[in-house]
Write an enzyme that holds these catalytic residues in place. Structure first.
Site, PDB file in Angstrom:
ATOM      1  N   LYS A 179     -37.548 -26.946  32.845  1.00 23.75           N
ATOM      2  CA  LYS A 179     -36.635 -27.332  31.815  1.00 23.75           C
ATOM      3  C   LYS A 179     -35.679 -28.696  32.335  1.00 23.75           C
ATOM      4  O   LYS A 179     -34.824 -28.141  33.148  1.00 23.75           O
ATOM      5  CB  LYS A 179     -35.935 -26.417  31.095  1.00 23.75           C
ATOM      6  CG  LYS A 179     -36.873 -25.540  30.586  1.00 23.75           C
ATOM      7  CD  LYS A 179     -36.177 -24.271  29.959  1.00 23.75           C
ATOM      8  CE  LYS A 179     -35.221 -23.525  30.796  1.00 23.75           C
ATOM      9  NZ  LYS A 179     -34.927 -22.332  30.128  1.00 23.75           N
ATOM     10  N   THR A 210     -24.809 -25.322  22.281  1.00 26.45           N
ATOM     11  CA  THR A 210     -26.275 -25.219  22.427  1.00 26.45           C
ATOM     12  C   THR A 210     -26.330 -23.711  23.094  1.00 26.45           C
ATOM     13  O   THR A 210     -27.199 -23.408  23.868  1.00 26.45           O
ATOM     14  CB  THR A 210     -26.722 -26.161  23.714  1.00 26.45           C
ATOM     15  OG1 THR A 210     -25.676 -26.010  24.711  1.00 26.45           O
ATOM     16  CG2 THR A 210     -26.755 -27.772  23.032  1.00 26.45           C
ATOM     17  N   GLY A 212     -27.472 -20.231  24.020  1.00 28.06           N
ATOM     18  CA  GLY A 212     -28.711 -19.626  23.607  1.00 28.06           C
ATOM     19  C   GLY A 212     -30.001 -20.437  23.624  1.00 28.06           C
ATOM     20  O   GLY A 212     -31.088 -19.862  23.584  1.00 28.06           O
ATOM     21  N   THR A 213     -29.927 -21.707  24.277  1.00 30.96           N
ATOM     22  CA  THR A 213     -30.999 -22.478  24.024  1.00 30.96           C
ATOM     23  C   THR A 213     -32.230 -22.047  24.874  1.00 30.96           C
ATOM     24  O   THR A 213     -33.462 -21.929  24.607  1.00 30.96           O
ATOM     25  CB  THR A 213     -30.874 -23.947  24.652  1.00 30.96           C
ATOM     26  OG1 THR A 213     -29.664 -24.226  24.298  1.00 30.96           O
ATOM     27  CG2 THR A 213     -31.743 -24.952  24.457  1.00 30.96           C
ATOM     28  N   GLY A 214     -32.134 -21.417  26.330  1.00 27.39           N
ATOM     29  CA  GLY A 214     -32.920 -20.960  27.111  1.00 27.39           C
ATOM     30  C   GLY A 214     -33.636 -19.742  26.647  1.00 27.39           C
ATOM     31  O   GLY A 214     -35.031 -19.495  26.619  1.00 27.39           O
ATOM     32  N   CYS A 215     -33.013 -18.758  26.123  1.00 29.45           N
ATOM     33  CA  CYS A 215     -33.376 -17.545  25.584  1.00 29.45           C
ATOM     34  C   CYS A 215     -34.397 -17.913  24.324  1.00 29.45           C
ATOM     35  O   CYS A 215     -35.320 -17.585  24.099  1.00 29.45           O
ATOM     36  CB  CYS A 215     -32.091 -16.560  24.985  1.00 29.45           C
ATOM     37  SG  CYS A 215     -31.078 -16.253  26.457  1.00 29.45           S
TER      38      CYS A 215
END
Length: 266
Positions: A179, A210, A212-215
């Site tokens: 990412k 932003t 929590g984007t990865g989860c």
């Protein structure tokens, strides 16, 4: 019963709790609901967390994690599994061992640091992530900071993403999604299995909310895989969902607000 027409695909998240509701188990379950699958959870840790950071974290005993996992998988089953915050080497080892008996696709988000820079993985656990968890992954989804911690490869520009992916694939996941959201310019991610490459590009959004984007991305990939999509299809659909969620992210508290998991319904 699992084949009943009203039973949606089942997805299990193995992750920590975010009391502020923007990341972790809470983000995972909201994402799964939004994408039409039944979310189930194995809690690995409890955090005291809000828009300003993580004020405390308490991991659960390995026995509690194992019991939750067996309870869900042995009775209900899962068509995809996603892992997030695992906190310690003991928990990484425990979860890797449990995943060894699962036939379903596994999405590993090797969470090590929160959006606010708070550590969520003990340094002593990195080797277990490399040698035990990543080999179980259908897709691994590290960001550039996590790539640096796991492989030593530093990503400062788009052209570094391929080298980063190669380094991650050496640990054994079938696919690596690197990412590049922290880089300048467009939000570019590279998905590759070492043979084929998919470059996923989205315009950079001017929104600081932003959390929590990865989860959310990892859970969205797991949801799409549970629905029978291929890895490239699932990642493409998940990226589209997350881009919309970031665009709709909203202020909460005094710090960084969450992405909007329900943006498609509003």
């Amino acid at each position: 019963m699992q084949n009943h027409p009203r039973v949606p695909p089942r997805v299990l998240t193995v992750a920590g709790s975010d009391s502020g509701g923007g990341a972790g188990i809470q983000a995972d379950l909201k994402t799964m609901l939004a994408l039409g699958v039944h979310g189930m959870s194995v809690l690995t840790a409890v955090t005291a967390q809000n828009s300003q950071g993580v004020q405390g974290a308490w991991e659960l005993p390995a026995d509690a994690v194992r019991a939750q996992f067996r309870s869900v998988v042995d009775d209900i089953g899962a068509e995809a599994v996603k892992t997030g915050m695992l906190a310690t080497a003991e928990l990484v080892d425990t979860v890797a061992e449990l995943l060894a008996g699962v036939q379903a696709p596994v999405v590993v988000d090797p969470v090590s640091v929160s959006k606010h820079g708070d550590p969520l993985l003990a340094a002593s656990a990195l080797d277990s992530v490399r040698t035990k968890l990543l080999p179980r992954a259908t897709v691994a989804t590290p960001n550039t900071d996590e790539v640096a911690q796991l492989t030593g490869v530093r990503v400062s520009a788009e052209e570094d993403l391929r080298r980063a992916a190669e380094a991650v694939l050496e640990f054994g996941p079938r696919w690596a999604l690197i990412k590049g959201g922290h880089l300048d310019g467009d939000a570019v991610d590279l998905l590759t299995d070492g043979a084929e490459e998919h470059w996923l590009r989205a315009g950079r959004l001017d929104n600081r909310h932003t959390h929590g984007t990865g989860c959310t991305l990892a859970s969205a990939i797991a949801a799409q895989l549970a629905k029978g999509q291929s890895v490239p299809e699932a990642v493409t659909a998940a990226k589209e969902y997350v881009t919309g969620a970031i665009a709709a992210g909203f202020p909460l508290g005094r710090g960084i607000g969450p992405v909007d998991h329900g943006w498609r319904r509003r």
